[in-house]
Scaffold this motif. Structure first.
Motif, short mmCIF file in Angstrom:
data_model
loop_
_atom_site.label_atom_id
_atom_site.label_comp_id
_atom_site.label_asym_id
_atom_site.label_seq_id
_atom_site.Cartn_x
_atom_site.Cartn_y
_atom_site.Cartn_z
N GLU A 21 2.13 21.98 -19.13
CA GLU A 21 0.86 22.65 -18.86
C GLU A 21 -0.32 21.75 -19.20
O GLU A 21 -1.35 21.77 -18.50
CB GLU A 21 0.79 23.95 -19.65
N ILE A 22 -0.19 20.93 -20.24
CA ILE A 22 -1.25 19.96 -20.55
C ILE A 22 -1.42 18.98 -19.39
O ILE A 22 -2.54 18.69 -18.94
CB ILE A 22 -0.94 19.22 -21.85
N ALA A 23 -0.28 18.49 -18.88
CA ALA A 23 -0.34 17.55 -17.76
C ALA A 23 -0.86 18.23 -16.50
O ALA A 23 -1.67 17.66 -15.76
CB ALA A 23 1.05 16.95 -17.52
N ALA A 24 -0.40 19.46 -16.24
CA ALA A 24 -0.82 20.17 -15.03
C ALA A 24 -2.31 20.46 -15.05
O ALA A 24 -2.99 20.39 -14.02
CB ALA A 24 -0.02 21.46 -14.89
N SER A 25 -2.84 20.81 -16.21
CA SER A 25 -4.27 21.11 -16.30
C SER A 25 -5.13 19.89 -16.00
O SER A 25 -6.31 20.01 -15.65
CB SER A 25 -4.60 21.65 -17.70
N ALA A 26 -4.51 18.70 -16.13
CA ALA A 26 -5.22 17.45 -15.80
C ALA A 26 -4.94 17.01 -14.36
O ALA A 26 -5.31 15.90 -13.97
CB ALA A 26 -4.81 16.35 -16.77
N GLY A 27 -4.27 17.88 -13.59
CA GLY A 27 -4.05 17.60 -12.17
C GLY A 27 -2.80 16.82 -11.86
O GLY A 27 -2.68 16.25 -10.77
N HIS A 28 -1.82 16.81 -12.76
CA HIS A 28 -0.58 16.06 -12.52
C HIS A 28 0.33 16.87 -11.60
O HIS A 28 0.87 17.91 -11.98
CB HIS A 28 0.12 15.79 -13.85
N ASP A 29 0.51 16.40 -10.37
CA ASP A 29 1.24 17.17 -9.35
C ASP A 29 2.69 17.43 -9.72
O ASP A 29 3.20 18.53 -9.50
CB ASP A 29 1.19 16.43 -8.01
N ALA A 30 3.38 16.44 -10.26
CA ALA A 30 4.79 16.61 -10.62
C ALA A 30 4.94 17.64 -11.73
O ALA A 30 5.92 18.40 -11.76
CB ALA A 30 5.41 15.28 -11.02
N ALA A 31 3.96 17.69 -12.65
CA ALA A 31 4.01 18.69 -13.72
C ALA A 31 3.82 20.08 -13.16
O ALA A 31 4.49 21.04 -13.57
CB ALA A 31 2.94 18.38 -14.77
N VAL A 32 2.91 20.23 -12.19
CA VAL A 32 2.70 21.52 -11.54
C VAL A 32 3.99 21.98 -10.85
O VAL A 32 4.42 23.13 -10.99
CB VAL A 32 1.56 21.42 -10.50
N GLU A 33 4.62 21.06 -10.14
CA GLU A 33 5.84 21.40 -9.41
C GLU A 33 6.96 21.81 -10.35
O GLU A 33 7.67 22.79 -10.12
CB GLU A 33 6.27 20.20 -8.56
N LEU A 34 7.13 21.07 -11.45
CA LEU A 34 8.19 21.39 -12.40
C LEU A 34 7.91 22.71 -13.11
O LEU A 34 8.83 23.50 -13.35
CB LEU A 34 8.35 20.26 -13.41
N LEU A 35 6.65 23.00 -13.40
CA LEU A 35 6.31 24.30 -13.99
C LEU A 35 6.67 25.43 -13.03
O LEU A 35 7.17 26.48 -13.46
CB LEU A 35 4.82 24.35 -14.33
N GLY A 36 6.41 25.24 -11.74
CA GLY A 36 6.79 26.26 -10.76
C GLY A 36 8.29 26.46 -10.71
O GLY A 36 8.78 27.59 -10.62
N HIS A 37 9.03 25.37 -10.78
CA HIS A 37 10.50 25.43 -10.80
C HIS A 37 10.99 26.20 -12.02
O HIS A 37 11.84 27.10 -11.90
CB HIS A 37 11.05 24.00 -10.81
N ILE A 38 10.43 25.89 -13.19
CA ILE A 38 10.84 26.55 -14.42
C ILE A 38 10.53 28.05 -14.35
O ILE A 38 11.36 28.89 -14.71
CB ILE A 38 10.17 25.90 -15.63
N ALA A 39 9.33 28.38 -13.88
CA ALA A 39 8.94 29.79 -13.79
C ALA A 39 9.86 30.55 -12.83
O ALA A 39 10.23 31.71 -13.09
CB ALA A 39 7.49 29.90 -13.34
#
Length: 238
Positions: free
Chosen positions: A44-62
């Motif tokens: 979430e720290i990485a995603a909040s900074a716009g990291h696309d792979a972090a956003v994608e992995l968070l979606g996968h986990i959710a």
């Protein structure tokens, strides 16, 4: 150092400095049974900074955790991700009231096609099944559409796609040679044993391979009999 519930995390011994570092820690945690629970925090720290792979992995986990209302916005942000497109296809296919998604096979197919174009074999398999059930517009026979998608997924090593393609070749096309090759590739695929239907696929494939081998043996024996004994001299029971 980065802290999470009393545990310190570093990147090659140094404190994480940005989105990529936090993503790498999150990815490491996700792949570690011991620290898996920490993964969303760093991602979430990485995603909040716009990291696309972090956003994608968070979606996968959710998605895996069944938190679809959280997952869907993350998946929609993950353009260009075959996994995210496939998940959206599945959610439209089944309908997901929690995320405000009514069941729509047209939307499911749109996302499956996007995932398939990006090389996702599960999406290819899903499209093949939809065509086989006549749930999508047809320009050829349902079996032709389905086999095209099953074979595309099979080429990417998907064990169930190889089994489904073999079944179509055997039952609808009577192409026993091609079916046998696909059954053999299913049996020999290391991923088959890890598939939920792995035992069934292996047993059925081996049974069909034995049947095909017995048929070939019988055919060869008959050809031999016909070659060495002219019909007028056979007198099989005399």
């Amino acid at each position: 150092m980065a802290h999470w519930q009393g545990t310190d995390f570093t990147v090659d011994g140094r404190e994480p400095a940005g989105a990529e570092d936090h993503y790498q820690i999150g990815l490491h945690c996700w792949n570690s049974a011991q620290h898996r629970a920490a993964a969303p925090y760093f991602l979430e720290i990485a995603a909040s900074a716009g990291h696309d792979a972090a956003v994608e992995l968070l979606g996968h986990i959710a998605c895996l955790q069944g938190h679809y209302a959280i997952a869907v916005p993350l998946l929609r942000r993950s353009t260009g991700s075959p996994r995210a497109s496939f998940y959206l296809g599945v959610l439209y296919h089944q309908g997901c009231p929690e995320a405000g998604m009514a069941r729509s096979l047209d939307e499911a197919a749109r996302h499956y096609r996007a995932a398939a174009r990006l090389g996702e074999p599960e999406a290819m398999l899903a499209l093949g099944e939809l065509y086989l059930e006549r749930l999508l517009p047809l320009t050829r026979t349902p079996a032709e559409h389905a086999l095209e998608h099953f074979l595309a997924a099979a080429e990417r090593g998907h064990p169930y796609a190889r089994y489904r393609a073999a079944e179509l070749c055997r039952t609808l096309y009577q192409d026993t040679g091609r079916a046998a090759a696909l059954y053999r590739s299913c049996v020999d695929n290391p991923m088959t044993g890890r598939h939920p239907l792995g035992s069934m696929m292996s047993l059925q494939s081996q049974a069909h391979l034995r049947e095909e081998a017995a048929t070939r043996t019988a055919r060869a024996a008959q050809q031999r009999r016909d070659a060495v004994n002219a019909v007028e001299r056979r007198a099989d029971f005399i």
